[in-house]
Design an enzyme around this catalytic site. Structure first.
Site, PDB file in Angstrom:
ATOM      1  N   PRO A   2       0.826  -1.186   0.000  1.00  0.00           N
ATOM      2  CA  PRO A   2       0.000   0.000   0.000  1.00  0.00           C
ATOM      3  C   PRO A   2       0.857   1.231   0.000  1.00  0.00           C
ATOM      4  O   PRO A   2       1.744   1.388   0.812  1.00  0.00           O
ATOM      5  CB  PRO A   2      -0.715  -0.114   1.328  1.00  0.00           C
ATOM      6  CG  PRO A   2       0.139  -0.999   2.155  1.00  0.00           C
ATOM      7  CD  PRO A   2       1.171  -1.592   1.317  1.00  0.00           C
ATOM      8  N   GLU A   3       0.539   2.084  -0.926  1.00  0.00           N
ATOM      9  CA  GLU A   3       1.148   3.409  -0.945  1.00  0.00           C
ATOM     10  C   GLU A   3       0.032   4.382  -0.555  1.00  0.00           C
ATOM     11  O   GLU A   3      -1.051   3.958  -0.148  1.00  0.00           O
ATOM     12  CB  GLU A   3       1.733   3.696  -2.333  1.00  0.00           C
ATOM     13  CG  GLU A   3       2.715   2.599  -2.763  1.00  0.00           C
ATOM     14  CD  GLU A   3       3.362   2.824  -4.113  1.00  0.00           C
ATOM     15  OE1 GLU A   3       3.583   3.988  -4.470  1.00  0.00           O
ATOM     16  OE2 GLU A   3       3.646   1.842  -4.801  1.00  0.00           O
ATOM     17  N   HIS A  92      -2.997 -15.962   8.884  1.00  0.00           N
ATOM     18  CA  HIS A  92      -2.377 -14.632   8.919  1.00  0.00           C
ATOM     19  C   HIS A  92      -3.302 -13.517   9.407  1.00  0.00           C
ATOM     20  O   HIS A  92      -2.965 -12.349   9.264  1.00  0.00           O
ATOM     21  CB  HIS A  92      -1.779 -14.265   7.552  1.00  0.00           C
ATOM     22  CG  HIS A  92      -0.760 -15.257   7.073  1.00  0.00           C
ATOM     23  ND1 HIS A  92      -0.868 -15.941   5.890  1.00  0.00           N
ATOM     24  CD2 HIS A  92       0.353 -15.720   7.656  1.00  0.00           C
ATOM     25  CE1 HIS A  92       0.154 -16.764   5.752  1.00  0.00           C
ATOM     26  NE2 HIS A  92       0.901 -16.647   6.813  1.00  0.00           N
ATOM     27  N   ARG A 111       3.040 -11.166   5.263  1.00  0.00           N
ATOM     28  CA  ARG A 111       4.496 -11.028   5.434  1.00  0.00           C
ATOM     29  C   ARG A 111       4.901 -10.384   6.763  1.00  0.00           C
ATOM     30  O   ARG A 111       6.077 -10.347   7.095  1.00  0.00           O
ATOM     31  CB  ARG A 111       5.067 -10.235   4.252  1.00  0.00           C
ATOM     32  CG  ARG A 111       4.969 -11.023   2.966  1.00  0.00           C
ATOM     33  CD  ARG A 111       5.462 -10.240   1.782  1.00  0.00           C
ATOM     34  NE  ARG A 111       6.903 -10.068   1.819  1.00  0.00           N
ATOM     35  CZ  ARG A 111       7.584  -9.369   0.911  1.00  0.00           C
ATOM     36  NH1 ARG A 111       6.943  -8.773  -0.070  1.00  0.00           N
ATOM     37  NH2 ARG A 111       8.877  -9.263   0.988  1.00  0.00           N
ATOM     38  N   ARG A 153      22.204  16.183  -3.837  1.00  0.00           N
ATOM     39  CA  ARG A 153      21.964  14.744  -3.658  1.00  0.00           C
ATOM     40  C   ARG A 153      22.391  13.969  -4.903  1.00  0.00           C
ATOM     41  O   ARG A 153      21.750  14.067  -5.947  1.00  0.00           O
ATOM     42  CB  ARG A 153      20.471  14.492  -3.356  1.00  0.00           C
ATOM     43  CG  ARG A 153      19.965  15.145  -2.085  1.00  0.00           C
ATOM     44  CD  ARG A 153      20.669  14.667  -0.850  1.00  0.00           C
ATOM     45  NE  ARG A 153      20.559  13.240  -0.621  1.00  0.00           N
ATOM     46  CZ  ARG A 153      19.576  12.651   0.079  1.00  0.00           C
ATOM     47  NH1 ARG A 153      18.632  13.369   0.620  1.00  0.00           N
ATOM     48  NH2 ARG A 153      19.568  11.346   0.243  1.00  0.00           N
TER      49      ARG A 153
END
Length: 273
Positions: A2-3, A92, A111, A153
DNA sequence: ATATGAGCCTGTATGC
DNA sequence: TGCATACAGGCTCATA
């Protein structure tokens, strides 16, 4: 998984259904996720009215009437879904909240890169958000801000986009997608990005994330919202997971590369180095 | 200070 | 079929 768009979608799907309810019981199926401090969680928030559901970066936050909050991060494979009272725990499922209307709120994470915990609402800032960069839709995200962050950077812009200390919420999918829309090569170093490219990038990030939120996020494999529904932005992806296929702009072949071990997709014709 | 890489976990897909 | 390897929406820590 998920973003930002996926967590925002999750928030959108849960808020109207959770506000006004309370949690009657918490069942722990596992003691250790990324943080292994569960036991307090139950006593902190039990039987307290849910006042708000919100998002900060990729965190989902549920605020309770006693000024405690539940904070949830989905990691790569997390799900946080509403289920009927008859729901039986599956593999899970790590935490199951029984709500005051009988339904269940289930935290499932294959996970186990995710986390779930409760803290005093006032302590979230220093505990989790202190070192985070700006929200993509914040007014504070300006040319000057980003220029300052990129100065000096010597790191590929793709990595910098995913750096939460600069901008939050942009993960592996939306970094590739935003760079493609902005026509910037992912290898280009931060120090080499021009002002007009920065402006284009800010705009592109916002466009991509907005469209993804409208589509209910991207589901590659695991993501579903609180109602167990997948996201449909997957069909609008222009480069991500399209290696070897044609660029939708110019018909060049989409390249699959790697940055810090993560897959990157780009069009070397549209996105000049 | 900045940059890189390993590690945390499980499941699935690929190749020998 | 078995086994080994690579890879997957994230993030933190240790090492140069």
């Amino acid at each position: 998984m998920p973003e930002l768009p996926e967590v925002e979608t999750l928030k959108n799907s849960l808020e109207s259904k959770l506000i006004g309810l309370s949690i009657k019981n918490v069942e722990f199926k596992r003691e250790n996720l990324r943080y292994k401090l569960f036991p307090d969680l139950a006593t902190d928030i039990l039987n307290m009215n849910i006042l708000d559901v919100r998002r900060r970066a990729k965190y989902l936050i549920i605020d309770f009437a006693n000024n405690y909050s539940l904070i949830v991060h989905l990691g790569m494979s997390g799900r946080f879904t509403l289920q009927p009272a008859s729901y039986e725990a599956k593999k899970h499922d790590h935490v199951i909240f029984e709500l005051s209307n009988g339904s269940k709120l289930v935290f499932n994470d294959t996970r186990r890169f995710g986390m779930i915990y409760s803290f005093k609402t006032s302590s979230l800032e220093e505990k989790f958000f202190n070192n985070l960069g700006l929200e993509p839709f914040s007014e504070l995200l300006t040319l000057e801000y980003l220029k300052n962050k990129l100065t000096g950077r010597r790191v590929p812009i793709k990595n910098l986009l995913m750096d939460n200390k600069i901008i939050v919420g942009v993960g592996n999918i939306y970094a590739s997608e935003s760079l493609h829309l902005a026509k910037i090569h992912p290898d280009k170093l931060g120090i080499d990005i021009s002002s007009s490219e920065i402006e284009s990038l800010i705009n592109s990030i916002r466009v991509v994330l907005s469209k993804a939120i409208t589509a209910g996020g991207t589901t590659l494999k695991d993501f579903v919202n609180g109602d167990n529904k997948p996201g449909y932005f997957t069909q609008q992806l222009t480069v991500y997971a399209r290696g070897g296929q044609e660029c939708l702009n110019c018909s060049s072949v989409i390249i699959k590369a790697k940055h810090s071990g993560r897959a990157t997709f780009y069009c070397k014709n549209c996105q000049k180095a």
